[in-house]
Design an enzyme around this catalytic site. Structure first.
Site, PDB file in Angstrom:
ATOM      1  N   LYS A 198      -1.771  -4.674 -15.830  1.00 40.76           N
ATOM      2  CA  LYS A 198      -2.972  -5.483 -15.636  1.00 40.76           C
ATOM      3  C   LYS A 198      -2.684  -6.748 -14.843  1.00 40.76           C
ATOM      4  O   LYS A 198      -3.468  -7.170 -14.015  1.00 40.76           O
ATOM      5  CB  LYS A 198      -3.520  -5.841 -17.021  1.00 40.76           C
ATOM      6  N   CYS A 230       4.995  -7.466 -17.820  1.00 43.13           N
ATOM      7  CA  CYS A 230       5.618  -7.512 -19.136  1.00 43.13           C
ATOM      8  C   CYS A 230       4.825  -8.423 -20.075  1.00 43.13           C
ATOM      9  O   CYS A 230       4.228  -9.390 -19.649  1.00 43.13           O
ATOM     10  CB  CYS A 230       7.066  -8.018 -19.111  1.00 43.13           C
ATOM     11  N   TRP A 261       7.142  -3.797 -17.961  1.00 42.58           N
ATOM     12  CA  TRP A 261       6.793  -3.139 -16.702  1.00 42.58           C
ATOM     13  C   TRP A 261       8.034  -3.304 -15.835  1.00 42.58           C
ATOM     14  O   TRP A 261       8.378  -4.428 -15.449  1.00 42.58           O
ATOM     15  CB  TRP A 261       5.576  -3.805 -16.071  1.00 42.58           C
ATOM     16  N   GLU A 290      -6.833   4.579  -8.885  1.00 43.79           N
ATOM     17  CA  GLU A 290      -5.927   4.030  -9.883  1.00 43.79           C
ATOM     18  C   GLU A 290      -6.014   4.709 -11.236  1.00 43.79           C
ATOM     19  O   GLU A 290      -5.023   4.777 -11.948  1.00 43.79           O
ATOM     20  CB  GLU A 290      -6.046   2.507 -10.002  1.00 43.79           C
ATOM     21  N   HIS A 315     -14.602   6.884  14.012  1.00 42.48           N
ATOM     22  CA  HIS A 315     -13.392   6.493  14.746  1.00 42.48           C
ATOM     23  C   HIS A 315     -12.129   7.089  14.126  1.00 42.48           C
ATOM     24  O   HIS A 315     -11.035   6.622  14.411  1.00 42.48           O
ATOM     25  CB  HIS A 315     -13.294   4.961  14.812  1.00 42.48           C
ATOM     26  N   ARG A 361      -0.086  -5.090 -20.007  1.00 45.09           N
ATOM     27  CA  ARG A 361       0.758  -5.785 -19.037  1.00 45.09           C
ATOM     28  C   ARG A 361       1.948  -4.929 -18.583  1.00 45.09           C
ATOM     29  O   ARG A 361       2.672  -5.310 -17.662  1.00 45.09           O
ATOM     30  CB  ARG A 361       1.292  -7.092 -19.647  1.00 45.09           C
ATOM     31  N   GLU A 382     -13.982  -0.770  -3.324  1.00 40.40           N
ATOM     32  CA  GLU A 382     -13.748  -0.928  -4.758  1.00 40.40           C
ATOM     33  C   GLU A 382     -13.917   0.411  -5.485  1.00 40.40           C
ATOM     34  O   GLU A 382     -13.140   0.752  -6.379  1.00 40.40           O
ATOM     35  CB  GLU A 382     -14.688  -2.007  -5.311  1.00 40.40           C
ATOM     36  N   LYS A 393     -10.980   2.247  -7.664  1.00 38.41           N
ATOM     37  CA  LYS A 393     -11.162   2.631  -9.081  1.00 38.41           C
ATOM     38  C   LYS A 393     -10.751   4.088  -9.286  1.00 38.41           C
ATOM     39  O   LYS A 393     -10.059   4.413 -10.238  1.00 38.41           O
ATOM     40  CB  LYS A 393     -12.617   2.489  -9.521  1.00 38.41           C
ATOM     41  N   ASN A 439       9.610 -12.225 -19.163  1.00 33.96           N
ATOM     42  CA  ASN A 439       8.586 -11.715 -18.245  1.00 33.96           C
ATOM     43  C   ASN A 439       8.769 -12.460 -16.935  1.00 33.96           C
ATOM     44  O   ASN A 439       8.667 -13.682 -16.909  1.00 33.96           O
ATOM     45  CB  ASN A 439       7.192 -11.989 -18.836  1.00 33.96           C
ATOM     46  N   GLY A 440       9.073 -11.728 -15.871  1.00 34.27           N
ATOM     47  CA  GLY A 440       9.262 -12.380 -14.569  1.00 34.27           C
ATOM     48  C   GLY A 440      10.456 -11.776 -13.864  1.00 34.27           C
ATOM     49  O   GLY A 440      10.909 -10.683 -14.219  1.00 34.27           O
TER      50      GLY A 440
HETATM   51  C1  AGP Z   1      -7.961  -3.582 -10.361  1.00 35.51           C
HETATM   52  O1  AGP Z   1      -8.586  -2.496 -10.913  1.00 35.51           O
HETATM   53  C2  AGP Z   1      -6.540  -3.555 -10.275  1.00 35.51           C
HETATM   54  N1  AGP Z   1      -5.904  -3.076 -11.412  1.00 35.51           N
HETATM   55  C3  AGP Z   1      -5.829  -4.604  -9.450  1.00 35.51           C
HETATM   56  O2  AGP Z   1      -6.116  -4.278  -8.136  1.00 35.51           O
HETATM   57  C4  AGP Z   1      -6.146  -6.106  -9.680  1.00 35.51           C
HETATM   58  O3  AGP Z   1      -7.441  -6.382  -9.272  1.00 35.51           O
HETATM   59  C5  AGP Z   1      -5.116  -6.941  -8.878  1.00 35.51           C
HETATM   60  O4  AGP Z   1      -3.841  -6.678  -9.362  1.00 35.51           O
HETATM   61  C6  AGP Z   1      -5.420  -8.411  -8.929  1.00 35.51           C
HETATM   62  O5  AGP Z   1      -5.344  -8.917 -10.216  1.00 35.51           O
HETATM   63  P1  AGP Z   1      -5.940 -10.338 -10.576  1.00 35.51           P
HETATM   64  O6  AGP Z   1      -7.404 -10.267 -10.358  1.00 35.51           O
HETATM   65  O7  AGP Z   1      -5.584 -10.542 -12.012  1.00 35.51           O
HETATM   66  O8  AGP Z   1      -5.311 -11.336  -9.665  1.00 35.51           O
END
Ligand code: AGP
Length: 614
Positions: free
Chosen positions: A609, A2, A73, A494, A510, A27, A487, A491, A99-100
């Protein structure tokens, strides 16, 4: 999660609130809402994005020189208009944004229902504002005091702002575990509040970051900060360094693309002024202040989530390779609930772009309690993690707005490389000549990044077009390229919603090898290093099962070219620095596939984010 914004001052609040919400939309984008005070309290909310809210408000009255805004969110309660913030107190006097998560909201709600409260939403936030009004009425106290007393009853995380119709010259903000920045405006009595500095930067550079357990009261133009135990604090005023350009798209279609192309600069910024390959200096506060500790270190534990966890995995290879220290890399969310064995002579390094990830913060807290030394590698200046660590290093990647992390990852890897080399130098595990050659290569990396980004565009587009409609992807890599495979898969998942898995190439036999048939694209990162021959064998295993091979190889490679359907070349570099180059085509590939599939690249579904909930 949020995003929250608030304004009090001589100007109209609405434009700042909406622009601020757009900046904070990364956010969370399940719903948006604002409350404006102009004698009367006007509340507008809408399910969906900030633009949906703006469309809904249309030509309605948006007057008011104080106001609060929220982009959500969803945690408690479905993402719909009813659960959108702001939420009102029973009398309609108070409006809150939050937010929280209020963890004990169910118990508080039960007690309030018994006292006659009727709730309109399913949120924990509405419980909080009912509680505040209940205390204010019963104790006949000021709004500040009611908030303070209520927060003493609350378990959980919050950044809240409260606006009162009956007390129009007051705005209250408070935080615990969720971020909050207060901007001190250039006009008399003007204040801004936001989850991060991006909404504030074009109005003022003077900000103060509220600490956990602090409450800010802006009353009749004066800011007072107290703890929830009622102890007065003197705000520390910082000067914001981010620029407006850094938080705008600058001609790119998406923030993610802009951020991918910013990497020559962001990587350079992450080592600029910190290394000198002539004098072999590696200068970071953490290295100097903890020199003794580093020399005698027995173990490093790296914690993070998502992409930051992947950077941590690269860190494991780096610290073990260069500094000969055993490293464990932990998902913060698992570590914190596992009753982990921690020693006071451990070094725990938290990696986080936002510096606000709830699981990482909680894991770090655990390490702190165990007496371990804690370092942070974070991007957002003034965020919670850097403020609780003993030392660390900012990544200086600049604001990252796209939900998918790109430039933050390469900056994290660069900073971890500097730390590993700095540790190695202090522990005597690296020779001067080796150190010089790695440092010189780091200095060459931004130019090589630029070259990759230019040269791979065409092949990436061709591959994206060919595979945009598939349902599965496999990513394989070994050594330093194993975290890159993870990674790359993350990408793609997501932002394009294609199922993708990253694996150590040799692990394929395996299990995952069973998935390979002529429909399966397999991305193999096969740069030249000590295990190149082994990776070649893994590629042959895929080929034998008719998998479609897309390979990332070192410039001039001919052997993989003979086997793979598609090949993308990256310049030769130190093995330890390969992730800084090999990850780039994978970022671009995910981006282009997502665009071709019509996905919302910067705001993928269900994601946010900054994950400030468990
Ligand atoms: C990355 O593309 C993601 N959206 C997510 O995995 C992110 O890296 C993760 O939530 C950690 O966030 P931070 O680095 O702000 O702690």
């Amino acid at each position: 999660m949020c995003g929250i914004v608030a304004y009090i001052g001589p100007d109209q609040a609405f434009d700042f609130l909406i622009q601020g919400l757009r900046r904070l939309e990364y956010r969370g984008y399940d719903s948006a809402g604002v409350a404006l005070l102009d004698g009367d309290m006007k509340v507008y909310k809408e399910h969906g994005k900030v633009q949906d809210l703006v469309d809904k408000i249309g030509n309605q009255n948006t007057e008011g020189n104080r106001g609060i805004g929220h982009t959500r969110w969803a945690t408690h309660g479905e993402p719909n208009e009813k659960n959108a913030h702001p939420h009102l107190s029973p009398s309609g006097d108070l409006a809150v944004i939050h937010n929280g998560i209020i963890e004990n909201y169910a118990t508080l709600k039960e007690a309030l229902v018994e006292l006659g409260s009727v709730f309109k939403s399913d949120t924990d936030t509405e419980v909080l504002i009912h509680l505040i009004e209940n205390i204010k009425t019963n104790e006949k106290c000021s709004l500040f005091e009611a908030v303070r007393l209520a927060l003493n009853e609350v378990v959980g995380a919050y950044a809240i702002v409260i606006l009162s119709k009956n007390d129009p010259n007051t705005l209250i903000g408070a935080r615990k575990g969720s971020p909050m920045v207060l901007g001190i405006g250039n006009k008399p009595g003007e204040y801004f509040i936001a989850s991060d500095a991006t909404p504030i930067v074009e109005y003022t550079r003077k900000v103060t970051y509220l600490e956990d357990g602090e409450i800010a009261e802006i009353k009749d133009g004066v800011l007072t900060i107290k703890t929830i135990d009622n102890i007065k604090k003197t705000p520390f005023i910082h000067n914001l360094e981010i620029t407006l350009d850094a938080i705008e798209k600058g001609g790119y279609d998406h923030f993610m693309l802009k951020e991918i192309f910013e990497q020559p600069k962001s990587i350079h910024d992450s080592f600029r002024g910190r290394i000198d390959s002539n004098s072999l200096k590696i200068e970071m506060r953490s290295l100097n202040e903890f020199e003794n500790k580093i020399r005698n270190l027995k173990r490093i534990i790296i914690i993070g989530c998502g992409t930051s966890w992947h950077a941590g995995l690269v860190g494991e290879y780096l610290f073990e390779d260069f500094a000969r220290i055993p490293v464990e890399v932990e998902y913060a969310s698992e570590f914190r609930y596992r009753n982990p064995v921690l020693y006071s002579d451990d070094l725990v390094i938290a990696i986080s772009q936002s510096g606000e990830t709830a699981d990482t913060l909680a894991a770090l807290e655990l390490a702190k309690q165990a007496g371990a030394t804690i370092f942070g590698v974070c991007n957002v200046v003034g965020s919670s993690i850097p403020r609780m660590t003993d030392a660390g290093a900012y990544t200086h990647a600049g604001p990252e707005i796209g939900v998918a992390s790109t430039k933050a990852f390469t900056a994290q890897v660069t900073v971890l490389t500097l730390l590993a080399l700095g540790f190695a130098q202090r522990r005597g595990t690296i020779s001067d000549s080796r150190l010089r050659s790695v440092l010189q290569e780091i200095e060459r990396i931004p130019a090589k990044v630029e070259k990759v980004l230019k040269s791979c565009q065409e092949s990436v587009l061709e591959i994206a077009e060919k595979f945009a409609d598939v349902s599965n992807f496999l990513y394989l890599g070994r050594g330093y390229n194993f975290p890159v495979a993870l990674e790359g898969a993350l990408k793609l998942k997501e932002i394009s919603y294609i199922h993708a898995e990253g694996y150590p190439a040799a692990e394929m036999k395996h299990g995952p090898i069973a998935l390979i048939d002529e429909a399966m694209p397999v991305i193999v990162i096969a740069t030249q290093n000590d295990i190149y021959e082994k990776v070649l064998s893994n590629i042959q295993e895929v080929k034998a099962r008719k998998g479609k091979i897309i390979a990332i190889v070192t410039e001039g490679d001919t052997r993989v070219k003979d086997i793979a359907e598609h090949v993308i070349e990256i310049p030769e570099t130190e093995d330890a620095l390969v992730p800084l180059l090999s990850t780039l085509p994978l970022q671009l590939l995910s981006y282009h596939i997502a665009v071709m599939r019509g996905c919302n690249v910067d705001q993928p579904r269900n994601l946010a984010k900054s994950v400030t909930v468990e």
